[in-house]
Design an enzyme around this catalytic site. Structure first.
Site, PDB file in Angstrom:
ATOM      1  N   GLY A 106       0.822  -1.204   0.000  1.00 14.00           N
ATOM      2  CA  GLY A 106       0.000   0.000   0.000  1.00 14.00           C
ATOM      3  C   GLY A 106       0.857   1.256   0.000  1.00 14.00           C
ATOM      4  O   GLY A 106       2.068   1.191  -0.256  1.00 14.00           O
ATOM      5  N   ASP A 154      -8.643  -1.963  -0.556  1.00 12.47           N
ATOM      6  CA  ASP A 154      -9.451  -0.742  -0.433  1.00 12.47           C
ATOM      7  C   ASP A 154      -9.664   0.016  -1.739  1.00 12.47           C
ATOM      8  O   ASP A 154     -10.500   0.898  -1.815  1.00 12.47           O
ATOM      9  CB  ASP A 154      -8.800   0.224   0.561  1.00 12.47           C
ATOM     10  N   GLN A 289     -12.962 -10.028   4.377  1.00  4.91           N
ATOM     11  CA  GLN A 289     -12.814  -9.332   3.090  1.00  4.91           C
ATOM     12  C   GLN A 289     -11.430  -9.506   2.470  1.00  4.91           C
ATOM     13  O   GLN A 289     -11.247  -9.414   1.271  1.00  4.91           O
ATOM     14  CB  GLN A 289     -13.095  -7.839   3.274  1.00  4.91           C
ATOM     15  N   ARG A 557      -1.928 -36.410 -13.606  1.00  2.00           N
ATOM     16  CA  ARG A 557      -3.132 -36.364 -14.433  1.00  2.00           C
ATOM     17  C   ARG A 557      -3.234 -35.024 -15.155  1.00  2.00           C
ATOM     18  O   ARG A 557      -2.906 -33.972 -14.590  1.00  2.00           O
ATOM     19  CB  ARG A 557      -4.347 -36.560 -13.522  1.00  2.00           C
TER      20      ARG A 557
HETATM   21  P1  ADP Z   1       0.638  -0.264   3.607  1.00  2.00           P
HETATM   22  O1  ADP Z   1       1.801  -0.471   2.707  1.00  2.00           O
HETATM   23  O2  ADP Z   1      -0.418  -1.300   3.412  1.00  2.00           O
HETATM   24  O3  ADP Z   1       0.131   1.150   3.524  1.00  2.00           O
HETATM   25  P2  ADP Z   1       1.924   0.305   6.153  1.00  2.00           P
HETATM   26  O4  ADP Z   1       1.627   1.746   6.097  1.00  2.00           O
HETATM   27  O5  ADP Z   1       1.739  -0.398   7.439  1.00  2.00           O
HETATM   28  O6  ADP Z   1       1.095  -0.539   5.091  1.00  2.00           O
HETATM   29  O7  ADP Z   1       3.440   0.097   5.674  1.00  2.00           O
HETATM   30  C1  ADP Z   1       4.019  -1.179   5.620  1.00  2.00           C
HETATM   31  C2  ADP Z   1       5.478  -1.098   5.982  1.00  2.00           C
HETATM   32  O8  ADP Z   1       6.148  -0.223   5.057  1.00  2.00           O
HETATM   33  C3  ADP Z   1       5.783  -0.514   7.352  1.00  2.00           C
HETATM   34  O9  ADP Z   1       5.669  -1.455   8.367  1.00  2.00           O
HETATM   35  C4  ADP Z   1       7.204  -0.051   7.181  1.00  2.00           C
HETATM   36  O10 ADP Z   1       8.094  -1.121   7.273  1.00  2.00           O
HETATM   37  C5  ADP Z   1       7.213   0.445   5.742  1.00  2.00           C
HETATM   38  N1  ADP Z   1       6.984   1.908   5.746  1.00  2.00           N
HETATM   39  C6  ADP Z   1       5.806   2.560   5.738  1.00  2.00           C
HETATM   40  N2  ADP Z   1       5.994   3.894   5.766  1.00  2.00           N
HETATM   41  C7  ADP Z   1       7.314   4.082   5.803  1.00  2.00           C
HETATM   42  C8  ADP Z   1       8.181   5.227   5.861  1.00  2.00           C
HETATM   43  N3  ADP Z   1       7.661   6.466   5.872  1.00  2.00           N
HETATM   44  N4  ADP Z   1       9.506   5.026   5.888  1.00  2.00           N
HETATM   45  C9  ADP Z   1      10.018   3.789   5.854  1.00  2.00           C
HETATM   46  N5  ADP Z   1       9.275   2.684   5.830  1.00  2.00           N
HETATM   47  C10 ADP Z   1       7.952   2.810   5.795  1.00  2.00           C
END
Ligand code: ADP
Length: 740
Positions: A106, A154, A289, A557
């Site tokens: 994400g 989402d 979901q 198979r």
């Molecule tokens: P998503 O990718 O689904 O939005 P998260 O926001 O939890 O989920 O981000 C997943 C992972 O990506 C985090 O646990 C972290 O390791 C890394 N991450 C997210 N934001 C940052 C950031 N600003 N700097 C470095 N790593 C980040």
């Protein structure tokens, strides 16, 4: 030249289809001669190194296409948020000689990737200084290339129309709401269903549209009045008075009021119990979901994105900015990653400062259209007509073979037509019913419950009227003073309308606007990339193939699965892509004996090398001589020492079942556009007949007289078929592991 080494990881929340993306990344990279590594447990695996970074081969991603979640694991990593964590991550990548990273996650994960890339040089400098890596290694890998793709149920990402997992999540939601609706209707109850989406109402809005829910609450568009609770109660009461037996309210978890205060499901429950004086139940769908097998759409989207990600990274120049691969207008596109991340965050920021107009403005036009359509569909009764307004008499009917989603389209057309003040006539049993004057006026509640029903409530058949039928049809049109016709159907429907307008000189009654809406599981109609019903059929094929494959776990198979489509290979190719079939036989290409010999040799080689299961998909009309049974016998005879063969002719189960969410959404969208078009034509006195289509993201109404120019009337398929270009990718994914 040294071999390029790239890595792939999944991060953040998991989403159905991530496995398909990983599989496509691995196989495309290997096919292009690159080495590919999977980083297990997201960024945490990158920080940890060691066993978390594993070299992948062709078979390490076999048998994962149908599995939910992500086999390489995902995690949230606090360590990667720190510079020290990222220094360890850079060290681990350099150790493996990797300088290309494909991230599936994400906006958080993609932001993390961008930060990592920007720090890359300084991280390497630090590692050289502390003697952890050599200066040469740093020089060899001066840049980190990043390609991202969005795995998120989402559908909350700017730039890409769909994200991996969204369609599967909608499947879970529609299944749940359909089930709840049947119990709600039995007990005359109200149900509140809470779905995911903190800053994005996509799942709630499209889930509501697909299930015919009665009220929706989304973060981007809070209720526009302070006393929204009273308005909601009053509207639902009006629904009961109009004959509705139950109410379904769908709310996103991020739903809020104008002041930004979260609306809890128990708040809504309390308001409704007091207001309606009846029992109100809450169902929070939660992680259901995210779970389960990916839908056909998610498997194919993820496969195409995975392929594109690798091509992008292998062709990138060292200085290239991170790229997002996404989808727009049914094509795979590349976008500047960080611009998309920023615009995605802008929606959340707009919602946080209660600037809902801006939040909604940042959403796509189809999102806004869907919201407008939903507001009409949930009404208890139509708006009263404007005084002095011209009322047109518009007939709606189904024609041709049944296609899931036909009822959904008719419901949308009838309700929107009534709401605009017109008279809607329903015709039973297609053109036969039209010839026999089987016509009745439909009202708002005549179409209640049709959103989710498969088959055709009005009835349909394949009759293509000729001779005296045309006389009878002309009389029905005149006797009922029909001003316009909406024909929802497949090839026979188009052919029938084409015949009618070709005979307008003899039948002046046919000088009214007629529009055809494509509804056929075969997806063989011109002017439209998708016809209603094809997505449901594809999911039926995928469900059946998954089960068939499971039935053979212990044997060697090969199944030869025959699918529908007549002379159009859409279901065979897309079904092959979504099920990971070894081979698919299309009518567009035919089948030769030489190919069959090659295929049996390939299958034998695969089984000898340890493969346990084979899947071959054959379109029903791919070749008149090399039938499914013939192919089975040939394979059985030629492969008898190595594997056995079974046929599976899927037949009519492909046409059955309730429509998939995609088909319901498309049906609603196309029907509302058709209706607006017909009303405009009536107002302007324009009697041209047309067929609607969605091509390259544009809605077009094609002149019915172009039917024979755009379609091959003998082979009953469009002259141009966009999906044939996916053949190369499907073939690549299906290849056997290269011989070592
Ligand atoms: P998503 O990718 O689904 O939005 P998260 O926001 O939890 O989920 O981000 C997943 C992972 O990506 C985090 O646990 C972290 O390791 C890394 N991450 C997210 N934001 C940052 C950031 N600003 N700097 C470095 N790593 C980040």
């Amino acid at each position: 030249m040294t071999t390029k080494r790239i890595a792939v990881l999944t991060s953040g929340g998991d989403a159905q289809g991530m496995n398909a993306a990983v599989r496509a990344v691995v196989r495309t990279a290997l096919d292009r001669g690159a080495e590919v590594y999977a980083i297990y447990e997201g960024y945490q695996g990158l920080v940890d190194g060691g066993e978390s970074i594993r070299k992948m081969d062709w078979d390490s991603v076999g048998g994962i296409l149908h599995r939910g979640g992500t086999i390489i694991g995902t995690a949230r990593s606090e360590e990667f948020r720190t510079r020290d964590g990222r220094r360890k991550a850079a060290f681990n990548l350099i150790q493996h000689g990797i300088d290309g990273l494909i991230v599936i996650g994400g906006d958080g994960s993609l932001t993390g990737a961008d930060i990592f890339r920007r720090e890359w040089n300084s991280l390497l400098a630090e590692l050289v200084q502390s003697n952890e890596i050599s200066a040469e290694s740093a020089v060899e890998h001066p840049n980190l290339l990043i390609v991202g793709m969005v795995g998120s149920i989402d559908n909350d990402f700017h730039g890409t129309e769909m994200t991996i997992g969204t369609d599967s999540a909608l499947h879970r939601i529609t299944d749940a709401v359909d089930a709840i609706t049947s119990t709600a209707a039995s007990h005359q109850r109200t149900f509140i269903v809470k779905v995911m989406g903190r800053n994005c109402g996509y799942l709630a809005l499209f889930g509501a549209l697909a299930t015919g829910a009665d009220w929706v609450l989304i973060p981007e568009a809070p209720p526009d009045v302070d006393n929204w609770q009273d308005v909601m109660v009053e509207r639902l009461k009006a629904g009961t008075k109009a004959g509705r037996r139950h109410h379904i309210i769908i709310m996103a978890e991020g739903a809020r009021d104008r002041d930004g205060k979260y609306i809890g499901s128990s708040d809504v429950q309390r308001v409704l119990e007091a207001g309606l004086g009846e029992e109100v139940r809450v169902t929070v769908l939660g992680h259901v979901q995210r779970g389960g097998r990916p839908s056909a759409y998610d498997r194919n989207l993820a496969t195409l994105l995975g392929y594109e990600a690798v091509i992008t990274i292998l062709n990138a120049k060292p200085e290239d900015e991170p790229v997002l691969v996404g989808t727009k207008a049914n094509r795979i596109i590349r976008l500047p990653l960080m611009e998309c991340v920023e615009k995605t965050k802008a929606v959340a920021e707009a919602i946080a400062v209660k600037d809902y107009e801006r939040a909604m403005g940042l959403r796509s036009s189809s999102f806004k259209d869907a919201f407008r359509t939903l507001k009409t569909m949930v009404r208890a009764l139509p708006h009263p007509p404007e005084p002095g307004q011209k009322k047109f008499r518009i007939a709606v009917f189904h024609a041709g073979a049944p296609a899931p989603g036909m009822n959904t389209a008719a419901r949308a057309a009838v309700r929107l037509g009534l709401d605009l003040g017109h008279i809607m006539l329903g015709v039973s049993n297609g053109f036969e019913g039209l010839a026999e004057n089987q016509v009745q006026e439909l009202n708002w509640t005549s179409v209640s419950g049709w959103a989710s029903l498969g088959g055709s409530v009005m009835g349909t058949n394949r009759m293509v009227p000729k001779g005296k039928d045309l006389h009878a049809i002309a009389r029905t049109i005149e006797d009922n003073h029909m001003d316009a016709l909406l024909v929802i159907g497949g090839w026979n429907a188009y052919e029938a309308v084409y015949n009618m307008i070709s005979d307008q000189v003899n039948f002046p009654a046919f000088n009214i606007p007629i529009v055809c809406l494509p509804a056929s599981i075969n997806n063989n109609l011109p002017g439209s990339e998708f016809s209603i019903g094809a997505d449901t059929a594809l999911n039926n094929i995928v469900d059946a193939a998954d089960k068939i494959k499971q039935s053979a776990v212990a044997t060697r198979r090969c199944f030869v699965v025959e699918v529908m489509g007549h002379w159009c290979g859409y279901l065979a190719l897309m079904g092959g892509l979504a099920t990971g079939a070894e081979r698919f036989y299309l009518p567009e290409e035919g089948i030769t004996l030489a190919e069959l010999q090659q295929d049996v040799a390939d299958l034998s080689r695969g089984f000898r090398a340890g493969k346990r299961l084979g899947l071959v998909i054959r379109n029903e009309d791919a070749n008149p001589v090399y039938t499914t049974n013939f192919i089975c016998s040939l394979f059985e005879e030629e492969g008898k020492d190595v594997f056995d063969v079974r046929p599976a002719i899927l037949g009519h189960l492909q046409q059955g079942g309730d429509p998939s969410p995609f088909d319901r959404i498309q049906a609603t969208r196309l029907a509302s556009l058709c209706l607006e078009h017909l009303i405009n034509q009536c107002n302007q006195g324009n009697t041209d007949s047309t067929f609607i289509g969605l091509q390259n993201g544009h809605i077009m109404f094609h002149d019915m007289r172009d039917f024979d120019r755009m379609a091959d009337l003998k082979l009953q398929r469009p002259r141009e078929q966009w999906w044939l270009q996916l053949k190369g990718i499907a073939n690549l994914m299906a290849k056997l592991a290269p011989e070592s």
